[in-house]
Design a protein around this motif. Structure first.
Motif, mmCIF file in Angstrom:
data_model
loop_
_atom_site.group_PDB
_atom_site.id
_atom_site.type_symbol
_atom_site.label_atom_id
_atom_site.label_comp_id
_atom_site.label_asym_id
_atom_site.label_seq_id
_atom_site.Cartn_x
_atom_site.Cartn_y
_atom_site.Cartn_z
ATOM 1 N N GLY A 1 -92.544 58.989 71.563
ATOM 2 C CA GLY A 1 -91.329 58.340 72.024
ATOM 3 C C GLY A 1 -90.167 59.305 72.119
ATOM 4 N N SER A 2 -88.995 58.729 72.258
ATOM 5 C CA SER A 2 -87.807 59.534 72.471
ATOM 6 C C SER A 2 -86.682 59.021 71.586
ATOM 7 N N PRO A 3 -85.936 59.879 70.963
ATOM 8 C CA PRO A 3 -86.046 61.332 71.025
ATOM 9 C C PRO A 3 -87.088 61.857 70.045
ATOM 10 N N THR A 4 -87.794 62.865 70.463
ATOM 11 C CA THR A 4 -88.716 63.592 69.597
ATOM 12 C C THR A 4 -88.328 65.065 69.659
ATOM 13 N N PHE A 5 -88.237 65.670 68.484
ATOM 14 C CA PHE A 5 -87.871 67.086 68.378
ATOM 15 C C PHE A 5 -88.960 67.804 67.599
ATOM 16 N N PHE A 6 -89.246 69.036 67.982
ATOM 17 C CA PHE A 6 -90.178 69.885 67.252
ATOM 18 C C PHE A 6 -89.432 71.113 66.759
ATOM 19 N N LEU A 7 -89.589 71.416 65.477
ATOM 20 C CA LEU A 7 -89.069 72.656 64.908
ATOM 21 C C LEU A 7 -90.263 73.523 64.551
ATOM 22 N N ASN A 8 -90.168 74.801 64.820
ATOM 23 C CA ASN A 8 -91.254 75.736 64.506
ATOM 24 C C ASN A 8 -92.572 75.292 65.128
ATOM 25 N N ASP A 9 -92.517 74.688 66.289
ATOM 26 C CA ASP A 9 -93.671 74.276 67.080
ATOM 27 C C ASP A 9 -94.524 73.173 66.465
ATOM 28 N N GLU A 10 -94.395 72.870 65.182
ATOM 29 C CA GLU A 10 -95.275 71.883 64.561
ATOM 30 C C GLU A 10 -94.534 70.803 63.780
ATOM 31 N N ASP A 11 -93.336 71.060 63.341
ATOM 32 C CA ASP A 11 -92.577 70.128 62.503
ATOM 33 C C ASP A 11 -91.906 69.103 63.419
ATOM 34 N N MET A 12 -92.489 67.875 63.499
ATOM 35 C CA MET A 12 -92.022 66.870 64.453
ATOM 36 C C MET A 12 -91.068 65.881 63.792
ATOM 37 N N TYR A 13 -89.984 65.592 64.496
ATOM 38 C CA TYR A 13 -89.008 64.592 64.073
ATOM 39 C C TYR A 13 -88.854 63.591 65.198
ATOM 40 N N PHE A 14 -88.983 62.301 64.860
ATOM 41 C CA PHE A 14 -88.893 61.252 65.860
ATOM 42 C C PHE A 14 -87.808 60.259 65.460
ATOM 43 N N GLY A 15 -86.917 59.974 66.393
ATOM 44 C CA GLY A 15 -85.910 58.941 66.194
ATOM 45 C C GLY A 15 -84.570 59.489 65.755
ATOM 46 N N ASN A 16 -83.534 58.778 66.147
ATOM 47 C CA ASN A 16 -82.170 59.180 65.783
ATOM 48 C C ASN A 16 -81.958 59.212 64.277
ATOM 49 N N ASP A 17 -82.670 58.369 63.550
ATOM 50 C CA ASP A 17 -82.491 58.322 62.098
ATOM 51 C C ASP A 17 -83.075 59.542 61.397
ATOM 52 N N ARG A 18 -83.772 60.397 62.123
ATOM 53 C CA ARG A 18 -84.356 61.605 61.528
ATOM 54 C C ARG A 18 -83.532 62.861 61.809
ATOM 55 N N ILE A 19 -82.446 62.717 62.514
ATOM 56 C CA ILE A 19 -81.648 63.890 62.867
ATOM 57 C C ILE A 19 -81.104 64.579 61.618
ATOM 58 N N GLU A 20 -80.709 63.813 60.613
ATOM 59 C CA GLU A 20 -80.229 64.436 59.366
ATOM 60 C C GLU A 20 -81.331 65.224 58.683
ATOM 61 N N LEU A 21 -82.553 64.708 58.694
ATOM 62 C CA LEU A 21 -83.675 65.448 58.115
ATOM 63 C C LEU A 21 -83.938 66.735 58.894
#
Length: 76
Positions: free
Chosen positions: A48-68
């Motif tokens: 889904g969206s938004p989905t962000f990847f850090l270091n190619d593998e660390d996935m964050y999904f959702g606006n509530d994960r932006i702080e993490l």
């Protein structure tokens, strides 16, 4: 977001000129990039969206994960 006026408002709030935004998303190369990135997200396990990847593998999904995600960036 499925209504044109909502997209125009979102584009303007993001600092984009709405008419330029609509011209860009109609271009074949931009549409192709959307298909490619959607396929990549599915391949990587995103859903889904938004989905962000850090270091190619660390996935964050959702606006509530932006702080993490920010905390992970601060640790890097």
């Amino acid at each position: 977001i499925s209504q044109e006026q909502e997209l125009r408002t979102a584009a303007a709030q993001a600092g984009l000129e709405p008419n330029d935004f609509f011209e860009a998303i109609a271009r074949p190369d931009i549409k192709q990039k959307l298909f490619e990135t959607t396929d990549e997200l599915i391949t990587r396990g995103g859903f889904g969206s938004p989905t962000f990847f850090l270091n190619d593998e660390d996935m964050y999904f959702g606006n509530d994960r932006i702080e993490l995600m920010q905390a992970a960036l601060d640790r890097a």
